[in-house]
Scaffold this motif. Structure first.
Motif, PDB file in Angstrom:
ATOM      1  N   GLN A  82       0.817  -1.215   0.000  1.00 36.91           N
ATOM      2  CA  GLN A  82       0.000   0.000   0.000  1.00 36.91           C
ATOM      3  C   GLN A  82       0.853   1.269   0.000  1.00 36.91           C
ATOM      4  OE1 GLN A  82      -2.499  -0.508   3.441  1.00 36.91           O
ATOM      5  NE2 GLN A  82      -3.258  -2.483   2.713  1.00 36.91           N
ATOM      6  N   GLY A  83       2.168   1.117   0.010  1.00 43.81           N
ATOM      7  CA  GLY A  83       3.039   2.276  -0.103  1.00 43.81           C
ATOM      8  C   GLY A  83       3.532   2.852   1.203  1.00 43.81           C
ATOM      9  N   VAL A  84       3.195   2.244   2.342  1.00 41.41           N
ATOM     10  CA  VAL A  84       3.704   2.734   3.623  1.00 41.41           C
ATOM     11  C   VAL A  84       4.903   1.885   4.031  1.00 41.41           C
ATOM     12  CG1 VAL A  84       1.488   3.653   4.360  1.00 41.41           C
ATOM     13  CG2 VAL A  84       2.108   1.320   4.978  1.00 41.41           C
ATOM     14  N   SER A  85       5.639   2.342   5.049  1.00 42.10           N
ATOM     15  CA  SER A  85       6.898   1.701   5.437  1.00 42.10           C
ATOM     16  C   SER A  85       6.816   1.188   6.865  1.00 42.10           C
ATOM     17  CB  SER A  85       8.060   2.701   5.306  1.00 42.10           C
ATOM     18  OG  SER A  85       8.149   3.187   3.985  1.00 42.10           O
ATOM     19  N   PRO A  86       6.461  -0.077   7.065  1.00 43.76           N
ATOM     20  CA  PRO A  86       6.316  -0.625   8.415  1.00 43.76           C
ATOM     21  C   PRO A  86       7.664  -0.901   9.067  1.00 43.76           C
ATOM     22  CG  PRO A  86       6.002  -2.363   6.804  1.00 43.76           C
ATOM     23  CD  PRO A  86       6.166  -1.075   6.017  1.00 43.76           C
ATOM     24  N   ASN A  87       7.647  -1.240  10.346  1.00 48.24           N
ATOM     25  CA  ASN A  87       8.854  -1.600  11.072  1.00 48.24           C
ATOM     26  C   ASN A  87       8.664  -2.997  11.671  1.00 48.24           C
ATOM     27  OD1 ASN A  87      11.043  -1.830  12.926  1.00 48.24           O
ATOM     28  ND2 ASN A  87      11.230   0.390  12.918  1.00 48.24           N
ATOM     29  N   PRO A  88       8.969  -4.051  10.904  1.00 49.87           N
ATOM     30  CA  PRO A  88       8.723  -5.422  11.364  1.00 49.87           C
ATOM     31  C   PRO A  88       9.468  -5.782  12.638  1.00 49.87           C
ATOM     32  CG  PRO A  88       9.217  -5.382   9.011  1.00 49.87           C
ATOM     33  CD  PRO A  88       9.529  -4.026   9.542  1.00 49.87           C
ATOM     34  N   ASN A  98       3.630  -2.872  -9.805  1.00 43.43           N
ATOM     35  CA  ASN A  98       2.472  -1.983  -9.950  1.00 43.43           C
ATOM     36  C   ASN A  98       2.983  -0.620 -10.418  1.00 43.43           C
ATOM     37  OD1 ASN A  98      -0.108  -0.895  -9.831  1.00 43.43           O
ATOM     38  ND2 ASN A  98      -0.022  -0.510  -7.628  1.00 43.43           N
ATOM     39  N   PRO A  99       3.292  -0.506 -11.724  1.00 39.84           N
ATOM     40  CA  PRO A  99       3.936   0.708 -12.243  1.00 39.84           C
ATOM     41  C   PRO A  99       3.078   1.954 -12.081  1.00 39.84           C
ATOM     42  CG  PRO A  99       4.058  -1.097 -13.831  1.00 39.84           C
ATOM     43  CD  PRO A  99       3.083  -1.511 -12.770  1.00 39.84           C
ATOM     44  N   GLY A 100       3.744   3.076 -11.885  1.00 45.38           N
ATOM     45  CA  GLY A 100       3.062   4.361 -11.765  1.00 45.38           C
ATOM     46  C   GLY A 100       4.021   5.494 -12.043  1.00 45.38           C
ATOM     47  N   PRO A 101       3.505   6.713 -12.134  1.00 47.05           N
ATOM     48  CA  PRO A 101       4.358   7.851 -12.489  1.00 47.05           C
ATOM     49  C   PRO A 101       5.180   8.376 -11.322  1.00 47.05           C
ATOM     50  CG  PRO A 101       2.100   8.580 -12.184  1.00 47.05           C
ATOM     51  CD  PRO A 101       2.079   7.082 -12.032  1.00 47.05           C
ATOM     52  N   ILE A 102       6.350   8.908 -11.656  1.00 48.73           N
ATOM     53  CA  ILE A 102       7.174   9.683 -10.725  1.00 48.73           C
ATOM     54  C   ILE A 102       7.091  11.127 -11.190  1.00 48.73           C
ATOM     55  CG2 ILE A 102       9.480  10.095  -9.825  1.00 48.73           C
ATOM     56  CD1 ILE A 102      10.107   7.161 -10.311  1.00 48.73           C
ATOM     57  N   VAL A 103       6.628  12.023 -10.316  1.00 47.00           N
ATOM     58  CA  VAL A 103       6.298  13.393 -10.712  1.00 47.00           C
ATOM     59  C   VAL A 103       7.139  14.401  -9.927  1.00 47.00           C
ATOM     60  CG1 VAL A 103       4.445  15.123 -10.759  1.00 47.00           C
ATOM     61  CG2 VAL A 103       3.948  12.740 -11.342  1.00 47.00           C
ATOM     62  N   LYS A 117       5.489  17.846 -13.666  1.00 45.26           N
ATOM     63  CA  LYS A 117       5.943  17.090 -14.834  1.00 45.26           C
ATOM     64  C   LYS A 117       6.311  15.663 -14.433  1.00 45.26           C
ATOM     65  CE  LYS A 117       9.520  17.095 -18.425  1.00 45.26           C
ATOM     66  NZ  LYS A 117      10.732  17.786 -18.940  1.00 45.26           N
ATOM     67  N   VAL A 118       5.874  14.701 -15.271  1.00 47.08           N
ATOM     68  CA  VAL A 118       6.261  13.309 -15.070  1.00 47.08           C
ATOM     69  C   VAL A 118       7.725  13.147 -15.495  1.00 47.08           C
ATOM     70  CG1 VAL A 118       5.858  10.909 -15.727  1.00 47.08           C
ATOM     71  CG2 VAL A 118       3.913  12.455 -15.414  1.00 47.08           C
ATOM     72  N   ILE A 119       8.569  12.667 -14.576  1.00 52.43           N
ATOM     73  CA  ILE A 119      10.003  12.563 -14.863  1.00 52.43           C
ATOM     74  C   ILE A 119      10.495  11.117 -14.802  1.00 52.43           C
ATOM     75  CG2 ILE A 119      10.567  14.905 -14.134  1.00 52.43           C
ATOM     76  CD1 ILE A 119      11.363  13.820 -11.419  1.00 52.43           C
ATOM     77  N   GLY A 120       9.590  10.188 -14.610  1.00 52.09           N
ATOM     78  CA  GLY A 120      10.011   8.795 -14.562  1.00 52.09           C
ATOM     79  C   GLY A 120       8.857   7.883 -14.226  1.00 52.09           C
ATOM     80  N   GLU A 121       9.147   6.605 -14.079  1.00 41.05           N
ATOM     81  CA  GLU A 121       8.139   5.609 -13.720  1.00 41.05           C
ATOM     82  C   GLU A 121       8.716   4.676 -12.668  1.00 41.05           C
ATOM     83  OE1 GLU A 121       5.167   3.362 -16.513  1.00 41.05           O
ATOM     84  OE2 GLU A 121       6.905   2.031 -16.223  1.00 41.05           O
ATOM     85  N   HIS A 122       7.889   4.323 -11.706  1.00 44.83           N
ATOM     86  CA  HIS A 122       8.313   3.375 -10.675  1.00 44.83           C
ATOM     87  C   HIS A 122       7.596   2.040 -10.901  1.00 44.83           C
ATOM     88  CE1 HIS A 122       4.500   3.465  -8.389  1.00 44.83           C
ATOM     89  NE2 HIS A 122       4.457   4.753  -8.693  1.00 44.83           N
ATOM     90  N   SER A 123       8.118   0.988 -10.297  1.00 46.60           N
ATOM     91  CA  SER A 123       7.492  -0.334 -10.449  1.00 46.60           C
ATOM     92  C   SER A 123       6.636  -0.711  -9.255  1.00 46.60           C
ATOM     93  CB  SER A 123       8.580  -1.396 -10.657  1.00 46.60           C
ATOM     94  OG  SER A 123       9.486  -1.408  -9.567  1.00 46.60           O
ATOM     95  N   GLY A 124       6.584   0.166  -8.254  1.00 47.39           N
ATOM     96  CA  GLY A 124       5.774  -0.091  -7.064  1.00 47.39           C
ATOM     97  C   GLY A 124       6.118   0.913  -5.984  1.00 47.39           C
ATOM     98  N   LYS A 167       3.851  10.178  -1.303  1.00 47.42           N
ATOM     99  CA  LYS A 167       3.274   9.170  -2.186  1.00 47.42           C
ATOM    100  C   LYS A 167       1.762   9.341  -2.170  1.00 47.42           C
ATOM    101  CE  LYS A 167       6.668   5.738  -0.597  1.00 47.42           C
ATOM    102  NZ  LYS A 167       6.812   4.374  -0.046  1.00 47.42           N
ATOM    103  N   ASP A 168       1.131   9.184  -3.311  1.00 50.37           N
ATOM    104  CA  ASP A 168      -0.321   9.237  -3.417  1.00 50.37           C
ATOM    105  C   ASP A 168      -0.803   7.839  -3.795  1.00 50.37           C
ATOM    106  OD1 ASP A 168      -2.994   9.554  -4.069  1.00 50.37           O
ATOM    107  OD2 ASP A 168      -2.705  11.558  -4.927  1.00 50.37           O
ATOM    108  N   THR A 169      -1.352   7.125  -2.805  1.00 50.32           N
ATOM    109  CA  THR A 169      -1.775   5.749  -3.063  1.00 50.32           C
ATOM    110  C   THR A 169      -2.987   5.687  -3.986  1.00 50.32           C
ATOM    111  OG1 THR A 169      -3.100   5.781  -1.017  1.00 50.32           O
ATOM    112  CG2 THR A 169      -0.863   4.901  -0.878  1.00 50.32           C
ATOM    113  N   SER A 170      -3.820   6.739  -3.994  1.00 43.87           N
ATOM    114  CA  SER A 170      -5.024   6.720  -4.839  1.00 43.87           C
ATOM    115  C   SER A 170      -4.682   6.785  -6.324  1.00 43.87           C
ATOM    116  CB  SER A 170      -5.964   7.870  -4.464  1.00 43.87           C
ATOM    117  OG  SER A 170      -5.344   9.130  -4.710  1.00 43.87           O
TER     118      SER A 170
END
Length: 361
Positions: free
Chosen positions: A84-90, A214-219, A225-232, A256-259
């Motif tokens: 979901q894009g958050v960073s847990p602490n296992p 889960n590719p999406g834009p890097i802005v 401006k879109v300057i790249g693409e991430h894979s998740g 990060k915008d999860t929506s």
């Protein structure tokens, strides 16, 4: 016992006192479970070291397999958070759910009721002076190795049974004691990274075997401006240098915008978008669940100190309750506070508890 120098010396210190000792090694993860090969049996090496130390100390030891409990109670929930894009602490949840949870639950009832539970954590404990004494989790002598942050989510009942033999020792002193007793663990390096991943450089590769791309834009947050693409979304952390090719200056992850599955970057590591002063924790768990600081219910709030990641200086803050959500206002702007990470609170050296950060402002 983990197979490391800290738990080895803890066992030695207790063996010198009048305890009826036995040691337990937890198997939480086996690389072969994920790879299907015999490559990487790290837990077997750890277990061998535990047995060597226990033989030298003449105390019995046993292995308990908690890999299923670890998967269900620590790894699987963390995996969903990363996705979901958050960073847990296992590592915080491992102490709460496994060491001071499943492990104690796995012991026979009679043994569990009458046992103390010692670990090699750098932490300390005292008791309140009330008519019914309650345990208090405190910072140890070695502030550089202070691990109370990782213990901040354990329950009062778990803390009640805990012993921290290293509370008055520094790491160099622990290593020296291990050398004097000729432990095989004396020169063993400290573990780094998340327990089941190891070195941080493997992290993205590790997660990619469990989470589909889960590719999406890097802005660019400033220009749109879109300057790249991430894979998740899980491949980037707030405050991280994003390393975008062709950019005139380094770009850092601001949000990060999860929506929309979008990662927003800003130029430079000191951009104002990387700083925040207020963080919100919807489900803060006080170690004394029925006795949070009274002032959090008052408009002025309670003056405490905060850690929102391991190995950082304590941050003075004001804590108040707003619509059943704990609002923590830092005295000074903080760099890269990350949703999903653990916010732990102290009153002086006394650790009061912790919870997961949901958002910042």
């Amino acid at each position: 016992m983990s197979g490391g120098v800290d738990s080895s010396v803890s066992a030695m210190l207790l063996a010198k006192e009048d305890y009826d000792l036995s040691a337990v090694y937890m198997r939480n993860w086996d690389t072969r479970d994920e790879s299907g090969t015999d490559k990487g049996c790290e837990w077997e090496k750890d277990w061998e070291d535990v047995q060597r130390v226990c033989k030298k100390l003449d105390i019995p030891c046993e292995l308990i397999d908690l890999s299923r409990e670890y998967w269900n109670r620590v790894f699987e929930p963390s995996l969903r958070q990363w996705e979901q894009g958050v960073s847990p602490n296992p590592d915080v949840w491992c102490n709460k759910e496994i060491k001071f949870g499943a492990l104690l639950d796995s012991l026979p009832l009679k043994r569990r009721e009458n046992a103390w539970f010692a670990t090699g954590h750098y932490a300390s404990k005292s008791w309140s002076e009330s008519p019914n004494p309650r345990p208090k989790l405190l910072r140890p002598v070695d502030r550089n190795k202070d691990q109370t942050y990782f213990l901040s989510a354990i329950s009062e009942s778990g803390l009640r049974k805990a012993l921290f033999p290293l509370e008055r020792l520094t790491k160099p002193e622990v290593r020296e004691l291990a050398k004097q007793h000729e432990f095989s663990t004396a020169e063993r390096p400290d573990s780094v990274g998340i327990c089941f991943v190891g070195e941080k450089t493997r992290f993205n590769q590790f997660l990619s075997s469990y989470i589909p791309p889960n590719p999406g834009p890097i802005v660019n947050k400033l220009t749109g401006k879109v300057i790249g693409e991430h894979s998740g979304l899980w491949n980037f952390t707030i405050g991280q240098n994003a390393r975008i090719p062709g950019m005139p200056e380094r770009m850092f992850v601001a949000s990060k915008d999860t929506s929309t599955n979008t990662i927003y970057l800003v130029p430079g590591s000191t951009h104002e978008s990387l700083f925040s002063r207020v963080l919100h924790v919807p489900e803060f768990a006080w170690i004394w669940r029925d006795s949070p600081p009274r002032a959090i219910e008052q408009p002025e709030g309670s003056r405490l100190s905060l850690m929102h990641r391991y190995r950082m200086d304590h941050v003075p803050c004001t804590v108040s309750k707003e619509n059943n959500v704990l609002a923590i206002r830092c005295d000074h702007q903080q760099h890269a506070i990350t949703p999903g990470q653990v916010a732990a609170l102290w009153d002086g050296d006394w650790c009061l508890g912790s919870g997961v950060i949901s958002e910042t402002s």
